[in-house]
Write a protein that holds these residues in place. Structure first.
Motif, PDB file in Angstrom:
ATOM      1  N   MET A 145       7.447  13.865 -13.164  1.00 41.71           N
ATOM      2  CA  MET A 145       6.949  12.902 -12.180  1.00 41.71           C
ATOM      3  C   MET A 145       7.426  11.485 -12.497  1.00 41.71           C
ATOM      4  O   MET A 145       7.654  11.139 -13.656  1.00 41.71           O
ATOM      5  CB  MET A 145       5.418  12.877 -12.183  1.00 41.71           C
ATOM      6  N   THR A 146       7.498  10.696 -11.459  1.00 43.31           N
ATOM      7  CA  THR A 146       7.748   9.275 -11.645  1.00 43.31           C
ATOM      8  C   THR A 146       6.432   8.633 -12.101  1.00 43.31           C
ATOM      9  O   THR A 146       5.362   9.219 -11.931  1.00 43.31           O
ATOM     10  CB  THR A 146       8.189   8.614 -10.328  1.00 43.31           C
ATOM     11  N   PRO A 147       6.492   7.430 -12.649  1.00 45.47           N
ATOM     12  CA  PRO A 147       5.245   6.747 -13.024  1.00 45.47           C
ATOM     13  C   PRO A 147       4.297   6.590 -11.833  1.00 45.47           C
ATOM     14  O   PRO A 147       3.082   6.728 -11.982  1.00 45.47           O
ATOM     15  CB  PRO A 147       5.713   5.386 -13.537  1.00 45.47           C
ATOM     16  N   GLU A 148       4.856   6.333 -10.661  1.00 43.60           N
ATOM     17  CA  GLU A 148       4.028   6.178  -9.462  1.00 43.60           C
ATOM     18  C   GLU A 148       3.310   7.482  -9.115  1.00 43.60           C
ATOM     19  O   GLU A 148       2.138   7.485  -8.731  1.00 43.60           O
ATOM     20  CB  GLU A 148       4.868   5.720  -8.272  1.00 43.60           C
ATOM     21  N   GLU A 149       4.012   8.603  -9.256  1.00 44.87           N
ATOM     22  CA  GLU A 149       3.406   9.905  -8.977  1.00 44.87           C
ATOM     23  C   GLU A 149       2.305  10.225  -9.985  1.00 44.87           C
ATOM     24  O   GLU A 149       1.259  10.747  -9.616  1.00 44.87           O
ATOM     25  CB  GLU A 149       4.472  11.003  -8.992  1.00 44.87           C
ATOM     26  N   ARG A 150       2.554   9.897 -11.264  1.00 38.63           N
ATOM     27  CA  ARG A 150       1.525  10.135 -12.286  1.00 38.63           C
ATOM     28  C   ARG A 150       0.298   9.277 -12.017  1.00 38.63           C
ATOM     29  O   ARG A 150      -0.834   9.725 -12.166  1.00 38.63           O
ATOM     30  CB  ARG A 150       2.079   9.868 -13.689  1.00 38.63           C
ATOM     31  N   PHE A 151       0.520   8.024 -11.595  1.00 39.85           N
ATOM     32  CA  PHE A 151      -0.598   7.139 -11.273  1.00 39.85           C
ATOM     33  C   PHE A 151      -1.395   7.690 -10.092  1.00 39.85           C
ATOM     34  O   PHE A 151      -2.629   7.724 -10.128  1.00 39.85           O
ATOM     35  CB  PHE A 151      -0.090   5.729 -10.964  1.00 39.85           C
ATOM     36  N   ALA A 152      -0.694   8.153  -9.056  1.00 40.15           N
ATOM     37  CA  ALA A 152      -1.373   8.721  -7.884  1.00 40.15           C
ATOM     38  C   ALA A 152      -2.175   9.960  -8.283  1.00 40.15           C
ATOM     39  O   ALA A 152      -3.304  10.152  -7.817  1.00 40.15           O
ATOM     40  CB  ALA A 152      -0.355   9.069  -6.796  1.00 40.15           C
ATOM     41  N   GLU A 153      -1.616  10.764  -9.152  1.00 37.78           N
ATOM     42  CA  GLU A 153      -2.315  11.958  -9.650  1.00 37.78           C
ATOM     43  C   GLU A 153      -3.578  11.557 -10.413  1.00 37.78           C
ATOM     44  O   GLU A 153      -4.642  12.172 -10.251  1.00 37.78           O
ATOM     45  CB  GLU A 153      -1.378  12.766 -10.561  1.00 37.78           C
TER      46      GLU A 153
END
Length: 91
Positions: free
Chosen positions: A28-36
Motif C-alpha cells: 500500500m501507499t502511505p495514503e492507503e495505509r492511513f485510510a485503512e
C-alpha cells in the motif's frame, strides 16, 4: 494486536492471516495505509458504540456519546500511566 492468547490449534491460521496483512500493507501507499487506519478506527468506534447501546438500551444519542467519551478518557488515562490489563485467555 496481541496474538499470544490464541488457542494453539488456531496458531497456524492466525500466523498466516497476520503474514498476509503485513504483505498487503507493504504493497500500500502511505495514503492507503492511513485510510485503512481511519477505517479501523471507525469500526472500533462503532463496536464500542454498539456495546454502550447494548448496555444502555434507553440511552439517547447524546448519552451514548457521553458514556463513550468517559470510556475513552479512562482508557487514555490508563495508557498514559502504563496500566495494562492482559487479554483474557481464549478457551
Amino acid at each position: 494486536m496481541n496474538f499470544d492468547s490464541v488457542h494453539p490449534g488456531l496458531r497456524p491460521m492466525v500466523d498466516a492471516i497476520h503474514r498476509d496483512q503485513i504483505m498487503r500493507a507493504r504493497k500500500m501507499t502511505p495514503e492507503e495505509r492511513f485510510a485503512e487506519a481511519m477505517d479501523l478506527m471507525d469500526f472500533s468506534y462503532e463496536v464500542m458504540e454498539s456495546g454502550v447501546r447494548h448496555d444502555h438500551p434507553d440511552a439517547t444519542d447524546e448519552e451514548v456519546t457521553q458514556i463513550l467519551r468517559k470510556k475513552l478518557s479512562r482508557l487514555r488515562h490508563m495508557d498514559d500511566r502504563g496500566i495494562f490489563f492482559p487479554p483474557r485467555k481464549v478457551l
